[in-house]
Design a protein around this motif. Structure first.
Motif, PDB file in Angstrom:
ATOM      1  N   ILE A 146       0.843  -1.206   0.000  1.00 18.41           N
ATOM      2  CA  ILE A 146       0.000   0.000   0.000  1.00 18.41           C
ATOM      3  C   ILE A 146       0.873   1.250   0.000  1.00 18.41           C
ATOM      4  O   ILE A 146       0.616   2.207  -0.741  1.00 18.41           O
ATOM      5  CB  ILE A 146      -0.958  -0.010   1.207  1.00 18.41           C
ATOM      6  N   GLY A 147       1.935   1.241   0.822  1.00 18.70           N
ATOM      7  CA  GLY A 147       2.858   2.374   0.859  1.00 18.70           C
ATOM      8  C   GLY A 147       3.519   2.612  -0.496  1.00 18.70           C
ATOM      9  O   GLY A 147       3.736   3.763  -0.905  1.00 18.70           O
ATOM     10  N   THR A 148       3.820   1.524  -1.207  1.00 17.50           N
ATOM     11  CA  THR A 148       4.418   1.638  -2.542  1.00 17.50           C
ATOM     12  C   THR A 148       3.484   2.359  -3.493  1.00 17.50           C
ATOM     13  O   THR A 148       3.886   3.295  -4.204  1.00 17.50           O
ATOM     14  CB  THR A 148       4.732   0.236  -3.098  1.00 17.50           C
ATOM     15  N   PHE A 149       2.215   1.938  -3.525  1.00 22.64           N
ATOM     16  CA  PHE A 149       1.255   2.551  -4.445  1.00 22.64           C
ATOM     17  C   PHE A 149       0.972   4.010  -4.070  1.00 22.64           C
ATOM     18  O   PHE A 149       0.780   4.857  -4.939  1.00 22.64           O
ATOM     19  CB  PHE A 149      -0.039   1.738  -4.464  1.00 22.64           C
ATOM     20  N   GLN A 150       0.958   4.289  -2.795  1.00 23.39           N
ATOM     21  CA  GLN A 150       0.742   5.676  -2.374  1.00 23.39           C
ATOM     22  C   GLN A 150       1.910   6.569  -2.800  1.00 23.39           C
ATOM     23  O   GLN A 150       1.709   7.698  -3.254  1.00 23.39           O
ATOM     24  CB  GLN A 150       0.543   5.735  -0.857  1.00 23.39           C
ATOM     25  N   GLU A 151       3.126   6.060  -2.679  1.00 21.92           N
ATOM     26  CA  GLU A 151       4.292   6.846  -3.075  1.00 21.92           C
ATOM     27  C   GLU A 151       4.369   7.002  -4.589  1.00 21.92           C
ATOM     28  O   GLU A 151       4.781   8.050  -5.100  1.00 21.92           O
ATOM     29  CB  GLU A 151       5.571   6.184  -2.550  1.00 21.92           C
ATOM     30  N   LEU A 152       3.970   5.968  -5.327  1.00 19.91           N
ATOM     31  CA  LEU A 152       3.912   6.074  -6.787  1.00 19.91           C
ATOM     32  C   LEU A 152       2.926   7.164  -7.208  1.00 19.91           C
ATOM     33  O   LEU A 152       3.175   7.921  -8.153  1.00 19.91           O
ATOM     34  CB  LEU A 152       3.490   4.731  -7.400  1.00 19.91           C
ATOM     35  N   THR A 153       1.803   7.234  -6.512  1.00 19.13           N
ATOM     36  CA  THR A 153       0.800   8.263  -6.788  1.00 19.13           C
ATOM     37  C   THR A 153       1.364   9.651  -6.519  1.00 19.13           C
ATOM     38  O   THR A 153       1.205  10.574  -7.327  1.00 19.13           O
ATOM     39  CB  THR A 153      -0.449   8.037  -5.920  1.00 19.13           C
ATOM     40  N   ARG A 154       2.041   9.799  -5.391  1.00 20.75           N
ATOM     41  CA  ARG A 154       2.601  11.098  -5.007  1.00 20.75           C
ATOM     42  C   ARG A 154       3.700  11.523  -5.987  1.00 20.75           C
ATOM     43  O   ARG A 154       3.739  12.683  -6.425  1.00 20.75           O
ATOM     44  CB  ARG A 154       3.160  11.017  -3.589  1.00 20.75           C
ATOM     45  N   ARG A 156      -6.078  -0.985  -7.087  1.00 20.03           N
ATOM     46  CA  ARG A 156      -4.931  -1.737  -6.585  1.00 20.03           C
ATOM     47  C   ARG A 156      -4.861  -1.703  -5.061  1.00 20.03           C
ATOM     48  O   ARG A 156      -4.636  -2.736  -4.408  1.00 20.03           O
ATOM     49  CB  ARG A 156      -3.637  -1.174  -7.190  1.00 20.03           C
ATOM     50  N   ILE A 157      -5.060  -0.527  -4.483  1.00 20.33           N
ATOM     51  CA  ILE A 157      -4.985  -0.418  -3.021  1.00 20.33           C
ATOM     52  C   ILE A 157      -6.176  -1.097  -2.364  1.00 20.33           C
ATOM     53  O   ILE A 157      -6.025  -1.800  -1.348  1.00 20.33           O
ATOM     54  CB  ILE A 157      -4.894   1.057  -2.595  1.00 20.33           C
ATOM     55  N   SER A 158      -7.374  -0.925  -2.920  1.00 25.55           N
ATOM     56  CA  SER A 158      -8.556  -1.570  -2.334  1.00 25.55           C
ATOM     57  C   SER A 158      -8.454  -3.091  -2.436  1.00 25.55           C
ATOM     58  O   SER A 158      -8.947  -3.808  -1.559  1.00 25.55           O
ATOM     59  CB  SER A 158      -9.832  -1.065  -3.012  1.00 25.55           C
ATOM     60  N   ALA A 159      -7.804  -3.603  -3.496  1.00 29.52           N
ATOM     61  CA  ALA A 159      -7.605  -5.057  -3.621  1.00 29.52           C
ATOM     62  C   ALA A 159      -6.703  -5.571  -2.504  1.00 29.52           C
ATOM     63  O   ALA A 159      -6.913  -6.672  -1.964  1.00 29.52           O
ATOM     64  CB  ALA A 159      -7.013  -5.395  -4.987  1.00 29.52           C
ATOM     65  N   LEU A 160      -5.693  -4.785  -2.126  1.00 27.52           N
ATOM     66  CA  LEU A 160      -4.803  -5.174  -1.026  1.00 27.52           C
ATOM     67  C   LEU A 160      -5.552  -5.179   0.305  1.00 27.52           C
ATOM     68  O   LEU A 160      -5.362  -6.088   1.135  1.00 27.52           O
ATOM     69  CB  LEU A 160      -3.622  -4.203  -0.952  1.00 27.52           C
ATOM     70  N   GLU A 161      -6.410  -4.186   0.499  1.00 29.30           N
ATOM     71  CA  GLU A 161      -7.200  -4.155   1.733  1.00 29.30           C
ATOM     72  C   GLU A 161      -8.179  -5.328   1.777  1.00 29.30           C
ATOM     73  O   GLU A 161      -8.410  -5.915   2.842  1.00 29.30           O
ATOM     74  CB  GLU A 161      -7.940  -2.824   1.838  1.00 29.30           C
ATOM     75  N   GLN A 162      -8.726  -5.673   0.616  1.00 24.43           N
ATOM     76  CA  GLN A 162      -9.625  -6.826   0.543  1.00 24.43           C
ATOM     77  C   GLN A 162      -8.872  -8.113   0.874  1.00 24.43           C
ATOM     78  O   GLN A 162      -9.393  -8.995   1.574  1.00 24.43           O
ATOM     79  CB  GLN A 162     -10.232  -6.919  -0.861  1.00 24.43           C
TER      80      GLN A 162
END
Length: 421
Positions: free
Chosen positions: A376-384, A409-415
């Motif tokens: 999740i941190g990876t996808f958030q940093e990619l977004t930023r 992608r992030i919601s799939a990880l939370e799921q």
């Protein structure tokens, strides 16, 4: 008649520009659904107010440029034909040399020059915006060097392909499309084999990963996945961009896993390991070869359709388009026009297949690493880093996104976490 068609085409393009602007700025929904507000997928939870504003501005402008630049290419090629510019280039080439090879080279050179001039404003605007929004760190001189490299590389490849293509059309006007496709199969594999060792180094410096401790961790993961990897490569991108990326390139013994140095600088080791697991999934699930097979099937259908449309267009409108025969090299803009339209039309399908493969790679990576928080941190940093939209408008996703959206992608990880619990 030509003037009337040209004016109509310009007005259609202007109307299209207005429609795209209205969709992106007033119609397309890029908001976060209520169910995801406050979750890790909500950009408000990991971007500050300024980043949110810049992300929205930059994404809209970039999407607008994408949707208006491609039809501009169609308009330009059509006006080239209607105005007789392609026929003029053919005459210049014929007057300059008696050698057919040299005539082709001269024609392709003039076509490449005029195409570069027409496309340059869009390229420069894209560069300027990326600098203004702090995505690009590349100097103008370095950017121009890449543009010049692009020009000569594209000229060489275009000359080679056009020479073979029109030789085939001369030999067999009915089946040239089939012979061209048969030759494209080994050529595609050859170019993929050549890409990482010849073409990519023209733009950037590649070297084995300097962090040997991290490389050992990555190679251990590769061994568990039965991937015969001896090195992980990093590429010097910090002098050009602040964006993050990692990818798999090449085929066979030339396959490489590549990390941008910006990724190494901004992500933690666990986040990088998730990215590497994702890239390994493409190898394990044979996505590269599936992608090549899909491309070759689409190109077979595409070449057949191009041949049919070109024959029909020259028979019916050859006088208006100033193309007397498909065999004449002056018909090349017509070939490029039809090919570009078909490529754009097939984008939703190819992007959908790619998004499915990327989702599979995410799933593989999270099962391998068992570290959803790093993912999740990876996808958030990619977004930023890229000022990306978490949930782009539907048409943007359809035509531009070869990866699932960050919301997906992030919601799939939370799921995955919920199911695991």
């Amino acid at each position: 008649m030509r003037r009337k068609i040209g004016v109509q085409a310009v007005f259609i393009y202007l109307f299209f520009m207005i429609a795209v602007y209205c969709y992106l700025y007033f119609g397309g929904d890029s908001g976060i659904p209520e169910a995801f507000r406050g979750t890790s997928a909500d950009p408000a939870t990991f971007l500050n107010g300024r980043e949110l504003m810049l992300s929205e501005e930059y994404s809209r402008i970039r999407n607008f440029l994408f949707f208006v630049s491609i039809p501009f290419e169609w308009l330009f090629l059509l006006l080239m034909l209607l105005g007789g510019l392609s026929q003029t280039f053919e005459r210049w080439a014929a007057a300059s040399s008696k050698s057919r090879i040299l005539q082709t080279a001269i024609y392709v050179f003039w076509l490449s020059i005029i195409t570069l001039i027409a496309a340059f404003p869009f390229k420069y605007i894209g560069y300027y915006l990326s600098k203004e929004y702090n995505i690009s760190t590349q100097s103008f001189s370095s950017w121009m060097k890449d543009q010049i490299t692009d020009f000569w590389l594209n000229f060489g490849l275009t000359f080679l392909l056009v020479s073979v293509l029109y030789w085939l059309i001369q030999k067999s006007q009915k089946r040239w499309w089939l012979y061209a496709w048969l030759l494209s199969v080994p050529f595609s594999f050859f170019m993929m084999f050549l890409q990482p060792v010849v073409i990519d180094p023209l733009y950037n410096d590649f070297y084995p990963l300097k962090d040997k401790k991290l490389e050992t961790k990555i190679l251990e993961m590769a061994d568990k996945a039965d991937i015969p990897a001896d090195h992980v490569y990093e590429v010097n991108m910090a002098e050009k961009t602040n964006s993050l990326n990692a990818y798999v390139t090449g085929v066979g013994s030339n396959s490489r896993i590549v990390l941008w140095d910006t990724t190494l600088n901004r992500l933690e080791d666990d986040e990088i390991l998730f990215i590497m697991a994702h890239e390994m999934a493409h190898y394990v699930e044979k996505h590269i070869y599936i992608g090549i097979s899909g491309y070759l099937l689409l190109s077979l259908a595409g070449l057949w359709v191009i041949a049919k449309i070109m024959d029909h267009a020259v028979r019916k409108w050859g006088g208006i388009l100033q193309v007397s025969s498909v065999r004449n090299i002056s018909s090349l803009p017509l070939f490029l026009l039809v090919a570009s339209i078909l490529t754009f039309a097939s984008a939703p399908l190819s992007n959908a297949v790619s998004r499915y493969q990327e989702a599979r790679a995410d799933s593989y990576a999270i099962k391998m690493t068992q570290d959803s928080q790093s993912a999740i941190g990876t996808f958030q940093e990619l977004t930023r880093a890229g000022l990306s939209e978490v949930n782009p408008p539907y048409l943007v996703k359809l035509f531009r996104y070869s990866h699932p959206t960050m919301l997906e992608r992030i919601s799939a990880l939370e799921q995955y976490d919920r199911e695991k619990e």
